[in-house]
Design an enzyme around this catalytic site. Structure first.
Site, PDB file in Angstrom:
ATOM      1  N   ASP A  27     100.838  70.474  20.145  1.00 52.73           N
ATOM      2  CA  ASP A  27     100.682  71.017  21.497  1.00 52.73           C
ATOM      3  C   ASP A  27      99.379  71.808  21.653  1.00 52.73           C
ATOM      4  O   ASP A  27      99.123  72.773  20.927  1.00 52.73           O
ATOM      5  CB  ASP A  27     101.876  71.928  21.789  1.00 52.73           C
ATOM      6  CG  ASP A  27     102.024  72.270  23.256  1.00 52.73           C
ATOM      7  OD1 ASP A  27     101.001  72.464  23.931  1.00 52.73           O
ATOM      8  OD2 ASP A  27     103.164  72.350  23.730  1.00 52.73           O
ATOM      9  N   SER A  61     100.048  69.920  27.476  1.00 45.29           N
ATOM     10  CA  SER A  61     101.503  69.899  27.382  1.00 45.29           C
ATOM     11  C   SER A  61     102.122  69.299  28.644  1.00 45.29           C
ATOM     12  O   SER A  61     101.764  68.196  29.038  1.00 45.29           O
ATOM     13  CB  SER A  61     102.014  71.319  27.098  1.00 45.29           C
ATOM     14  OG  SER A  61     103.318  71.292  26.573  1.00 45.29           O
TER      15      SER A  61
END
Length: 277
Positions: free
Chosen positions: A164, A51
């Site tokens: 993610d 991320s």
């Protein structure tokens, strides 16, 4: 576009591996950590990230100085970069973010072009597993690693639907283990035990924070040193306007651990694996 000219030495000639967590704006603290490691002239052999930690690690591995990355981040309005999608897969698209990354890293940049070995982590929605990328094109896995599910559309890459990586693994130490490296984990999501949930937004943020922190417990224990600046608990995931403050927190926290970091290189440690400093 950054045009790397040479590859750094292999991990076997260095000592430190660095795993950077996700955390939205709090991930800007990673840049402060990297700046402190540069200041201390500590040999960093390999990186992994997820991320916002993936973005920080990718730019650093591509040769950008931490403060240069900070200037880039703080000069961009990420909210305006994300285009409304209103599809069944997510509310926002990352097309403009992809263009921005390509502008600075190069559209055809590969992992082999980087100055240091890097592994990025994404989540395969179909199989429900973490997927690790360390070869091939850089930008698609980088986008995927940062695509918060529901909020952003999944990234289609190599026949997978990717989102993610922090969904399943928000502190990706696995790529650094078993290589003779001293592993440093940087978690920018310390739990704020005094937080108050008063709105729907704070409810969502609190729920995600607790869920993501739960999947880092075992990986924290595998770190030779864990950096987890406690001040970050007071910041929210969208506090990008406070980038300089977040950078300074990461920098000062890491500089305060200079003795422990040096001890790692000398084959000893002032703390037990998994200890948070």
């Amino acid at each position: 576009m950054f045009d790397p000219t040479k590859q750094e030495q292999s991990a076997t000639t260095h000592s430190l591996g660095l795993a950077l967590s996700g955390g939205g704006a709090r991930g800007i603290a990673h840049l402060g950590v990297l700046a402190a490691l540069d200041k201390l002239e500590l040999p960093l052999a390999q990186l992994s990230g997820v991320s916002s930690g993936a973005i920080a690690a990718a730019f650093y591995a591509a040769g950008f100085a931490p403060r240069e990355i900070l200037r880039l981040f703080t000069s961009v309005n990420f909210t305006r970069l994300t285009r409304l999608s209103l599809s069944r897969y997510g509310l926002l698209r990352l097309d403009a973010v992809q263009v921005l990354l390509a502008q600075h890293l190069g559209a055809e940049c590969t992992f082999a072009d980087l100055h240091r070995p890097l592994t990025l982590v994404a989540t395969d929605l179909t199989e429900g597993v973490s997927v690790y990328f360390s070869a091939g094109l850089l930008i698609p896995p980088l986008l995927a690693s940062s695509a918060v599910p529901i909020l952003y559309r999944p990234v289609e890459f190599e026949g997978r639907q990717l989102v993610d990586g922090g969904l399943l693994n928000n502190l990706p130490v696995e790529p650094l283990l078993g290589k003779g490296l001293r592993v440093i984990g940087v978690n920018c999501n310390p739990t704020n035990r005094a937080a108050r949930v008063t709105t729907f937004r704070t409810l969502v943020e609190r729920t995600l924070n607790l869920a993501i922190n739960a999947n880092t417990t075992l990986n924290k224990q595998q770190c030779d040193l864990l950096l987890e600046p406690p001040e970050l608990r007071l910041y929210r995931t969208l506090d990008y306007r406070l980038g300089q403050e977040l950078f300074d927190i990461g920098y000062q926290h890491t500089m305060a651990q200079a003795t422990a970091l040096t001890a790692l290189l000398q084959g000893s440690s002032t703390s037990e694996p998994g200890d948070s400093l």
